[in-house]
Design a protein around this motif. Structure first.
Motif, mmCIF file in Angstrom:
data_model
loop_
_atom_site.group_PDB
_atom_site.id
_atom_site.type_symbol
_atom_site.label_atom_id
_atom_site.label_comp_id
_atom_site.label_asym_id
_atom_site.label_seq_id
_atom_site.Cartn_x
_atom_site.Cartn_y
_atom_site.Cartn_z
ATOM 1 N N ASP A 1 -2.059 54.169 -11.633
ATOM 2 C CA ASP A 1 -1.623 53.187 -10.633
ATOM 3 C C ASP A 1 -2.771 53.004 -9.652
ATOM 4 N N HIS B 1 8.732 48.149 -8.001
ATOM 5 C CA HIS B 1 8.610 46.744 -8.371
ATOM 6 C C HIS B 1 9.426 46.486 -9.641
ATOM 7 N N SER B 2 10.098 45.353 -9.700
ATOM 8 C CA SER B 2 10.972 45.032 -10.838
ATOM 9 C C SER B 2 10.225 45.014 -12.166
ATOM 10 N N GLU B 3 8.955 44.617 -12.160
ATOM 11 C CA GLU B 3 8.192 44.607 -13.405
ATOM 12 C C GLU B 3 7.935 46.023 -13.917
ATOM 13 N N ASN C 1 5.645 52.848 -6.771
ATOM 14 C CA ASN C 1 5.703 52.668 -8.222
ATOM 15 C C ASN C 1 5.282 53.935 -8.951
ATOM 16 N N ASN D 1 10.057 51.064 -0.270
ATOM 17 C CA ASN D 1 10.871 50.037 -0.907
ATOM 18 C C ASN D 1 11.132 50.464 -2.346
#
Length: 55
Positions: free
Chosen positions: A32, A15-17, A40, A12
């Motif tokens: 991470d 992440h938007s953050e 990410n 995917n």
């Protein structure tokens, strides 16, 4: 993250953050933890971060 990498590994988007944080934080070392598939971590690496990912 390019769509080619996403489709190749079934990831995917990051992440938007994480994406928003990259707008204000200069590339540096990053950890991470709980990275799962690493989406990410991969995004951060593409942005110039030195990333260690652990799941």
């Amino acid at each position: 993250m390019t769509s080619d990498i996403q489709s190749r590994y079934g990831l995917n988007p990051a992440h938007s953050e994480v994406v928003n944080a990259c707008r204000v934080i200069e590339p540096c070392r990053a950890l991470d933890m709980g990275c799962s598939s690493g989406r990410n971590a991969l995004y951060l690496s593409q942005q110039g971060f030195d990333v260690v990912a652990v799941d």
